[in-house]
Scaffold this motif. Structure first.
Motif, PDB file in Angstrom:
ATOM      1  N   GLY A 145      14.047   7.311  -9.151  1.00  0.00           N
ATOM      2  CA  GLY A 145      13.555   6.981  -8.226  1.00  0.00           C
ATOM      3  C   GLY A 145      12.997   5.482  -8.232  1.00  0.00           C
ATOM      4  O   GLY A 145      13.889   4.358  -8.432  1.00  0.00           O
ATOM      5  N   VAL A 146      11.778   5.052  -7.686  1.00  0.00           N
ATOM      6  CA  VAL A 146      11.526   3.498  -7.752  1.00  0.00           C
ATOM      7  C   VAL A 146      11.660   2.970  -9.085  1.00  0.00           C
ATOM      8  O   VAL A 146      11.689   1.580  -9.109  1.00  0.00           O
ATOM      9  N   LEU A 173       0.731  -1.167   0.017  1.00  0.00           N
ATOM     10  CA  LEU A 173       0.305   0.033  -0.152  1.00  0.00           C
ATOM     11  C   LEU A 173       0.821   1.275   0.076  1.00  0.00           C
ATOM     12  O   LEU A 173       0.334   2.333  -0.586  1.00  0.00           O
ATOM     13  N   THR A 174       1.922   1.154   0.587  1.00  0.00           N
ATOM     14  CA  THR A 174       2.809   2.359   0.689  1.00  0.00           C
ATOM     15  C   THR A 174       3.514   2.595  -0.597  1.00  0.00           C
ATOM     16  O   THR A 174       3.420   3.735  -1.004  1.00  0.00           O
ATOM     17  N   ILE A 175       3.839   1.487  -1.440  1.00  0.00           N
ATOM     18  CA  ILE A 175       4.436   1.840  -2.734  1.00  0.00           C
ATOM     19  C   ILE A 175       3.274   2.156  -3.613  1.00  0.00           C
ATOM     20  O   ILE A 175       3.662   3.281  -4.423  1.00  0.00           O
ATOM     21  N   MET A 176       2.130   1.779  -3.424  1.00  0.00           N
ATOM     22  CA  MET A 176       0.874   2.260  -4.230  1.00  0.00           C
ATOM     23  C   MET A 176       0.781   3.624  -4.158  1.00  0.00           C
ATOM     24  O   MET A 176       0.459   4.576  -5.138  1.00  0.00           O
ATOM     25  N   LYS A 211       2.722  10.565  -6.971  1.00  0.00           N
ATOM     26  CA  LYS A 211       3.669  11.027  -8.309  1.00  0.00           C
ATOM     27  C   LYS A 211       3.023  10.971  -9.455  1.00  0.00           C
ATOM     28  O   LYS A 211       3.338  11.965 -10.316  1.00  0.00           O
ATOM     29  N   TYR A 212       1.980  10.136  -9.826  1.00  0.00           N
ATOM     30  CA  TYR A 212       1.304  10.019 -10.909  1.00  0.00           C
ATOM     31  C   TYR A 212      -0.025  10.627 -10.891  1.00  0.00           C
ATOM     32  O   TYR A 212      -0.788  10.902 -11.945  1.00  0.00           O
ATOM     33  N   PHE A 213      -0.466  11.456  -9.861  1.00  0.00           N
ATOM     34  CA  PHE A 213      -1.740  12.035  -9.724  1.00  0.00           C
ATOM     35  C   PHE A 213      -2.115  12.788 -10.799  1.00  0.00           C
ATOM     36  O   PHE A 213      -3.185  12.586 -11.440  1.00  0.00           O
TER      37      PHE A 213
END
Length: 219
Positions: free
Chosen positions: A121-122, A88-91, A97-99
């Motif tokens: 980043g990730v 959930l944290t990754i999501m 970031k993509y909002f």
């Protein structure tokens, strides 16, 4: 109790089908021709429709009585909470970031259609961190709530996403060409590898004597 699960599976399959059709390039071209100047709102409409249909199926899932696949133990509950929380944290990080892009608001503010290739980043760990986080979250949640209804949901979402990723990868190759092919070779798609295997994290091999020179210069 079988019938509600069949309806649930059908609901998720229909959601996936509509999601794919509305996101397809062919349908977007038709929509652009029909909507004309209003096409800039297409992504926003698409996001709202996806969110509404996703919520409806999810509400139905919570209303049905389902079978328990196994009895969770105290250890499995802790493990499931940790795994689901990590996913959930990754999501959440990816969604934040993509909002602007995911919501369709970016298209209303900016007129340009070009997308930038994200490799920082990730994205240095996996090429699709949002999907990786989603998989970790939904399967971790199944450890905490081991119901057949949730297993059906997880299985359909996982299969659909993995199939969709194949098409997404081809789309990215067409859009970014050799840059994305090089990115594919250095970064895994979903499952991360140890840092030792990441070419962009490796230090260049030293020639004989260079290490000694560095020690002298840093002395």
């Amino acid at each position: 109790m079988i019938a509600p699960h069949i309806i649930l599976a059908t609901g998720w399959i229909l959601f996936c089908v509509f999601h794919s059709v509305l996101a397809s390039l062919r349908f977007k071209k038709i929509a652009e021709t029909r909507m004309r100047y209003r096409y800039k709102f297409y992504r926003l409409y698409y996001t709202l429709f996806a969110l509404a249909s996703f919520t409806l199926v999810l509400i139905y899932q919570f209303t049905i009585t389902s079978y328990s696949l196994f009895t969770p133990t105290r250890l499995s509950l802790k493990l499931g909470i940790i795994v689901a929380g990590f996913g959930l944290t990754i999501m959440c990080l990816c969604i934040v970031k993509y909002f602007m892009q995911l919501s369709g608001l970016k298209g209303l503010i900016e007129n340009r259609k070009e997308n930038a290739l994200m490799i920082t980043g990730v994205h240095r760990i996996v090429r699709h961190p949002l999907y990786a986080g989603t998989f970790i979250f939904i399967w971790g949640l199944l450890i905490v709530y081991p119901y057949l209804s949730l297993f059906i949901t997880d299985a359909i979402i996982t299969i659909y996403t993995l199939i969709g990723l194949k098409f997404e990868e081809k789309k990215m190759e067409r859009e970014f060409g050799d840059a994305y092919k090089s990115y594919q070779q250095s970064v895994p798609m979903i499952i991360p590898r140890p840092p030792l295997y990441f070419p962009q994290w490796r230090k260049p091999a030293r020639k004989p004597g260079e290490e000694a020179i560095d020690k002298i210069e840093n002395f």
